[in-house]
Write a protein that holds these residues in place. Structure first.
Motif, PDB file in Angstrom:
ATOM      1  N   GLY A  69       0.803  -1.229   0.000  1.00 51.69           N
ATOM      2  CA  GLY A  69       0.000   0.000   0.000  1.00 51.69           C
ATOM      3  C   GLY A  69       0.830   1.271   0.000  1.00 51.69           C
ATOM      4  O   GLY A  69       0.310   2.356  -0.263  1.00 51.69           O
ATOM      5  N   GLU A  70       2.141   1.160   0.298  1.00 52.44           N
ATOM      6  CA  GLU A  70       2.983   2.364   0.283  1.00 52.44           C
ATOM      7  C   GLU A  70       3.283   2.783  -1.148  1.00 52.44           C
ATOM      8  O   GLU A  70       3.175   1.980  -2.076  1.00 52.44           O
ATOM      9  CB  GLU A  70       4.311   2.074   1.001  1.00 52.44           C
ATOM     10  N   THR A  71       3.710   4.052  -1.303  1.00 54.09           N
ATOM     11  CA  THR A  71       4.178   4.520  -2.611  1.00 54.09           C
ATOM     12  C   THR A  71       5.697   4.529  -2.573  1.00 54.09           C
ATOM     13  O   THR A  71       6.294   5.009  -1.607  1.00 54.09           O
ATOM     14  CB  THR A  71       3.662   5.945  -2.891  1.00 54.09           C
ATOM     15  N   ALA A  72       6.329   3.992  -3.608  1.00 55.39           N
ATOM     16  CA  ALA A  72       7.794   4.025  -3.688  1.00 55.39           C
ATOM     17  C   ALA A  72       8.177   4.695  -4.996  1.00 55.39           C
ATOM     18  O   ALA A  72       7.487   4.543  -6.012  1.00 55.39           O
ATOM     19  CB  ALA A  72       8.363   2.612  -3.632  1.00 55.39           C
ATOM     20  N   VAL A  73       9.275   5.453  -4.966  1.00 58.68           N
ATOM     21  CA  VAL A  73       9.730   6.167  -6.167  1.00 58.68           C
ATOM     22  C   VAL A  73      11.119   5.648  -6.540  1.00 58.68           C
ATOM     23  O   VAL A  73      12.014   5.586  -5.695  1.00 58.68           O
ATOM     24  CB  VAL A  73       9.777   7.695  -5.924  1.00 58.68           C
ATOM     25  N   PHE A  74      11.286   5.262  -7.799  1.00 58.35           N
ATOM     26  CA  PHE A  74      12.569   4.745  -8.276  1.00 58.35           C
ATOM     27  C   PHE A  74      13.133   5.670  -9.353  1.00 58.35           C
ATOM     28  O   PHE A  74      12.375   6.195 -10.174  1.00 58.35           O
ATOM     29  CB  PHE A  74      12.391   3.325  -8.847  1.00 58.35           C
ATOM     30  N   GLN A  75      14.456   5.795  -9.342  1.00 66.69           N
ATOM     31  CA  GLN A  75      15.112   6.665 -10.318  1.00 66.69           C
ATOM     32  C   GLN A  75      15.381   5.890 -11.606  1.00 66.69           C
ATOM     33  O   GLN A  75      15.964   4.794 -11.558  1.00 66.69           O
ATOM     34  CB  GLN A  75      16.449   7.141  -9.727  1.00 66.69           C
ATOM     35  N   GLY A  76      14.938   6.460 -12.730  1.00 74.24           N
ATOM     36  CA  GLY A  76      15.199   5.822 -14.032  1.00 74.24           C
ATOM     37  C   GLY A  76      16.071   6.709 -14.903  1.00 74.24           C
ATOM     38  O   GLY A  76      16.114   7.935 -14.721  1.00 74.24           O
ATOM     39  N   PHE A  77      16.777   6.086 -15.845  1.00 67.61           N
ATOM     40  CA  PHE A  77      17.670   6.831 -16.745  1.00 67.61           C
ATOM     41  C   PHE A  77      17.531   6.306 -18.166  1.00 67.61           C
ATOM     42  O   PHE A  77      17.172   5.141 -18.382  1.00 67.61           O
ATOM     43  CB  PHE A  77      19.149   6.624 -16.358  1.00 67.61           C
ATOM     44  N   ARG A  78      17.898   7.125 -19.128  1.00 66.98           N
ATOM     45  CA  ARG A  78      18.141   6.669 -20.499  1.00 66.98           C
ATOM     46  C   ARG A  78      19.217   7.588 -21.073  1.00 66.98           C
ATOM     47  O   ARG A  78      19.111   8.818 -20.931  1.00 66.98           O
ATOM     48  CB  ARG A  78      16.861   6.760 -21.337  1.00 66.98           C
ATOM     49  N   VAL A  79      20.242   7.015 -21.664  1.00 67.56           N
ATOM     50  CA  VAL A  79      21.292   7.814 -22.302  1.00 67.56           C
ATOM     51  C   VAL A  79      21.353   7.430 -23.771  1.00 67.56           C
ATOM     52  O   VAL A  79      21.402   6.243 -24.113  1.00 67.56           O
ATOM     53  CB  VAL A  79      22.669   7.577 -21.625  1.00 67.56           C
ATOM     54  N   GLN A  80      21.325   8.446 -24.639  1.00 71.10           N
ATOM     55  CA  GLN A  80      21.417   8.221 -26.097  1.00 71.10           C
ATOM     56  C   GLN A  80      22.740   8.804 -26.549  1.00 71.10           C
ATOM     57  O   GLN A  80      22.967  10.012 -26.458  1.00 71.10           O
ATOM     58  CB  GLN A  80      20.213   8.887 -26.786  1.00 71.10           C
ATOM     59  N   HIS A  81      23.632   7.943 -27.036  1.00 71.92           N
ATOM     60  CA  HIS A  81      25.013   8.375 -27.248  1.00 71.92           C
ATOM     61  C   HIS A  81      25.209   9.203 -28.508  1.00 71.92           C
ATOM     62  O   HIS A  81      25.690  10.315 -28.459  1.00 71.92           O
ATOM     63  CB  HIS A  81      25.953   7.156 -27.239  1.00 71.92           C
ATOM     64  N   HIS A  82      24.873   8.649 -29.681  1.00 71.53           N
ATOM     65  CA  HIS A  82      24.987   9.488 -30.888  1.00 71.53           C
ATOM     66  C   HIS A  82      23.890   9.125 -31.888  1.00 71.53           C
ATOM     67  O   HIS A  82      23.380   8.009 -31.890  1.00 71.53           O
ATOM     68  CB  HIS A  82      26.374   9.392 -31.533  1.00 71.53           C
ATOM     69  N   LEU A  83      23.555  10.109 -32.733  1.00 69.53           N
ATOM     70  CA  LEU A  83      22.423   9.955 -33.649  1.00 69.53           C
ATOM     71  C   LEU A  83      22.897   9.947 -35.097  1.00 69.53           C
ATOM     72  O   LEU A  83      22.104  10.145 -36.008  1.00 69.53           O
ATOM     73  CB  LEU A  83      21.436  11.121 -33.437  1.00 69.53           C
ATOM     74  N   THR A  84      24.186   9.703 -35.309  1.00 67.63           N
ATOM     75  CA  THR A  84      24.776   9.903 -36.633  1.00 67.63           C
ATOM     76  C   THR A  84      24.399   8.826 -37.636  1.00 67.63           C
ATOM     77  O   THR A  84      24.281   9.086 -38.821  1.00 67.63           O
ATOM     78  CB  THR A  84      26.316   9.965 -36.496  1.00 67.63           C
TER      79      THR A  84
ATOM     80  N   ARG B 234      33.288   7.910 -36.665  1.00 68.63           N
ATOM     81  CA  ARG B 234      34.063   9.107 -36.985  1.00 68.63           C
ATOM     82  C   ARG B 234      33.904   9.476 -38.468  1.00 68.63           C
ATOM     83  O   ARG B 234      33.703  10.636 -38.812  1.00 68.63           O
ATOM     84  CB  ARG B 234      35.520   8.768 -36.676  1.00 68.63           C
ATOM     85  N   ALA B 235      33.973   8.470 -39.328  1.00 70.24           N
ATOM     86  CA  ALA B 235      33.854   8.729 -40.770  1.00 70.24           C
ATOM     87  C   ALA B 235      32.452   9.261 -41.092  1.00 70.24           C
ATOM     88  O   ALA B 235      32.299  10.185 -41.896  1.00 70.24           O
ATOM     89  CB  ALA B 235      34.136   7.452 -41.553  1.00 70.24           C
ATOM     90  N   ALA B 236      31.431   8.687 -40.436  1.00 67.78           N
ATOM     91  CA  ALA B 236      30.062   9.147 -40.695  1.00 67.78           C
ATOM     92  C   ALA B 236      29.891  10.587 -40.230  1.00 67.78           C
ATOM     93  O   ALA B 236      29.278  11.409 -40.916  1.00 67.78           O
ATOM     94  CB  ALA B 236      29.064   8.223 -39.996  1.00 67.78           C
ATOM     95  N   LYS B 237      30.439  10.910 -39.065  1.00 62.21           N
ATOM     96  CA  LYS B 237      30.326  12.292 -38.557  1.00 62.21           C
ATOM     97  C   LYS B 237      31.054  13.250 -39.497  1.00 62.21           C
ATOM     98  O   LYS B 237      30.556  14.327 -39.819  1.00 62.21           O
ATOM     99  CB  LYS B 237      30.907  12.392 -37.144  1.00 62.21           C
ATOM    100  N   ALA B 238      32.243  12.844 -39.954  1.00 62.43           N
ATOM    101  CA  ALA B 238      33.030  13.727 -40.823  1.00 62.43           C
ATOM    102  C   ALA B 238      32.284  13.976 -42.136  1.00 62.43           C
ATOM    103  O   ALA B 238      32.232  15.109 -42.628  1.00 62.43           O
ATOM    104  CB  ALA B 238      34.397  13.115 -41.083  1.00 62.43           C
ATOM    105  N   SER B 239      31.660  12.935 -42.688  1.00 65.85           N
ATOM    106  CA  SER B 239      31.014  13.132 -43.986  1.00 65.85           C
ATOM    107  C   SER B 239      29.702  13.912 -43.852  1.00 65.85           C
ATOM    108  O   SER B 239      29.324  14.645 -44.742  1.00 65.85           O
ATOM    109  CB  SER B 239      30.792  11.792 -44.695  1.00 65.85           C
ATOM    110  N   ARG B 240      29.019  13.754 -42.704  1.00 60.93           N
ATOM    111  CA  ARG B 240      27.772  14.518 -42.530  1.00 60.93           C
ATOM    112  C   ARG B 240      28.039  15.972 -42.167  1.00 60.93           C
ATOM    113  O   ARG B 240      27.200  16.836 -42.383  1.00 60.93           O
ATOM    114  CB  ARG B 240      26.898  13.879 -41.435  1.00 60.93           C
ATOM    115  N   GLY B 241      29.210  16.243 -41.576  1.00 64.22           N
ATOM    116  CA  GLY B 241      29.553  17.612 -41.183  1.00 64.22           C
ATOM    117  C   GLY B 241      28.922  17.985 -39.862  1.00 64.22           C
ATOM    118  O   GLY B 241      28.309  17.155 -39.189  1.00 64.22           O
TER     119      GLY B 241
END
Ligand code: NAD
Length: 421
Positions: free
Chosen positions: A53-68, A411-418
């Motif tokens: 019956g108690e309420t508990a709060v948990f910490q959640g995360f999401r990390v997105q590293h690169h979108l290239t 690295r190559a993808a980032k360089a070519s996309r600019g």
């Protein structure tokens, strides 16, 4: 950039590995930060009603590293000690892993700081659904696709998919991978990581001219990855002389009946009580003589304290980040001739088959298990060849070779996309 935000021993490890490989690739300092630091990090509070019956709060995360290279992709970990630095490190490794395998993804990782063993099934469902609910603004089939990791499983993925689909108003099964087959998953996903680990061990054995029949293996961690790997080793005639989980470690030179151990865990939830006559100190287990040592649990278990005492021929890193950079140095310099299958290669079977699941889900076309496994082995074989060829050519460790291939592609993808704008 000197980020105090991403801290802790696991992120320090991912950063040190990146520095080592950047030195080898002669990446200029101004390019390094752009490659290493995650694009986004999301922290959420997840309240649930406990059974009492108690309420508990948990910490959640999401990390997105690169979108290239495409959407981000990565597992969801439920672990009591989870912190943002660990999640970020796992997202960074995931990027190099996807690039090495040639998958069109950036890395991501997420999770909740909770002990999943302390939750009832109803509480687990409530937390899983609330976590996905909190993440809805930040994920999507072409934005960020989740999968299981430590402490989560097919059932949790089904709850994630259902929660997202209820919000969208129609079934979106490609929003997560690692779902049950009867809820839109792919044949062969549950077994993919452990199966891939053992396929690569087979390749390493060929390379080192070790006969599987009569060889021995020790497996740390008996969950989705470790138990499947142990069972696949037995199929190849390897004797599994050591197994462990978070409750106990066992060692017996005569070997264990892995199927019976799996049945025991399915019934009781843990290994303890399976073969207590063979109990051994968990630290000692890693230093017993064997042909193959497979850490398949948590990070930082092979350290400067035990690296010189390892007695294996092959170190197959089924877990993410099991070996610290200090231990790597000892292994490389000790002349012990341990053949390391680095994590971003060794456990890539999971994300490769997740990619197959995503592709099948988007197209509403489904392959049979034989096709999934054949395609999986083809990708792993190509990556294995590339890693050992580069390691031999440049006289670098298998880890630096694997990381270099992954980092070079991003690295190559980032360089070519600019750089926008
Ligand atoms: P899981 O939750 O199914 O199993 C984890 C196992 O490790 C359990 O048996 C647990 O008892 C044991 N364990 C936990 N802490 C331990 C400790 N200190 N000592 C010994 N055993 C311990 O998790 P999983 O999915 O099998 O993942 C295991 C590792 O493989 C993790 O590093 C994960 O990131 C990595 N991995 C998993 C996948 C996947 O598809 N599930 C893919 C790639 C990598």
């Amino acid at each position: 950039m000197n980020s105090a935000f991403y801290s802790g021993p696991v992120f320090a490890m991912a950063r040190q590995q990146f520095v080592d490989v950047s030195d080898y690739l002669e990446i200029q300092p101004d390019e390094r930060d752009r490659l290493l630091y995650p694009k986004r990090a999301i922290a959420v509070s997840c309240p649930i009603h406990r059974d009492n019956g108690e309420t508990a709060v948990f910490q959640g995360f999401r990390v997105q590293h690169h979108l290239t290279l495409g959407p981000t992709k990565g597992g969801t970990r439920f672990s009591p000690t989870l912190e943002i630095g660990e999640v970020a490190a796992l997202a960074v490794w995931m990027s190099w892993k996807c690039a090495l395998a040639g998958l069109p993804y950036g890395g991501a990782k997420g999770g909740v700081a909770v002990d999943p063993f302390a939750l009832s099934r109803r509480e687990m469902e409530a937390l899983s659904r609330r976590y996905m609910q909190e993440m809805i603004p930040f994920v999507g089939s072409h934005i960020d696709v989740m999968a299981p990791d430590m402490g989560t499983n097919e059932q949790v993925m089904a709850w994630f998919m259902d929660t997202y689909s209820m919000y969208k108003g129609s079934t979106v099964n490609e929003i997560v991978t690692g779902k049950p087959v009867f809820a839109g998953g792919t044949a062969g996903r549950r077994e993919a990581t452990g199966r891939g680990v053992v396929h690569l061990i087979g390749r390493a054995m060929e390379h080192l001219r070790i006969e599987p029949a009569g060889a021995t293996a020790i497996v740390q961690g008996f969950g989705n990855v470790g138990a499947v790997a142990a069972a696949c080793l037995v199929e190849r005639g390897v004797r599994v002389t050591g197994i462990s989980d978070h409750t106990i470690a066992y060692f017996d030179p005569k070997g264990f009946d892995v199927a019976a151990a799996q049945a025991h865990v399915a019934e009781t939830g843990v290994l303890r009580g399976f073969a207590d006559y063979a109990a051994i100190d968990p630290q000692q287990l890693l230093c017993q003589r064997c042909d193959v040592l497979i850490p398949a649990a948590v990070e930082c278990v092979i350290t400067e304290d035990n690296a010189a005492r390892l007695e294996c021929r092959i170190l197959a890193e089924a877990a993410n980040g099991p070996t610290t950079p200090g231990a790597d140095k000892i292994i490389a310099e000790s002349g012990t001739d341990i053949f390391v299958i680095p994590d971003i290669l060794c456990n890539a079977g999971g994300v490769i088959v997740s990619y197959f699941e995503w592709v099948q889900g988007l197209q509403r076309v489904f392959w049979d298990e034989a096709e999934v496994v054949e395609r999986l082995y083809r990708v792993l074989d190509r990556s294995f060849e590339q890693v050992i060829r580069r390691a031999e050519r440049d006289c670098v460790t298998n880890r630096n070779s694997a990381l270099a291939i992954g980092v070079d592609k991003v690295r190559a993808a980032k360089a070519s996309r600019g750089l926008f704008p």
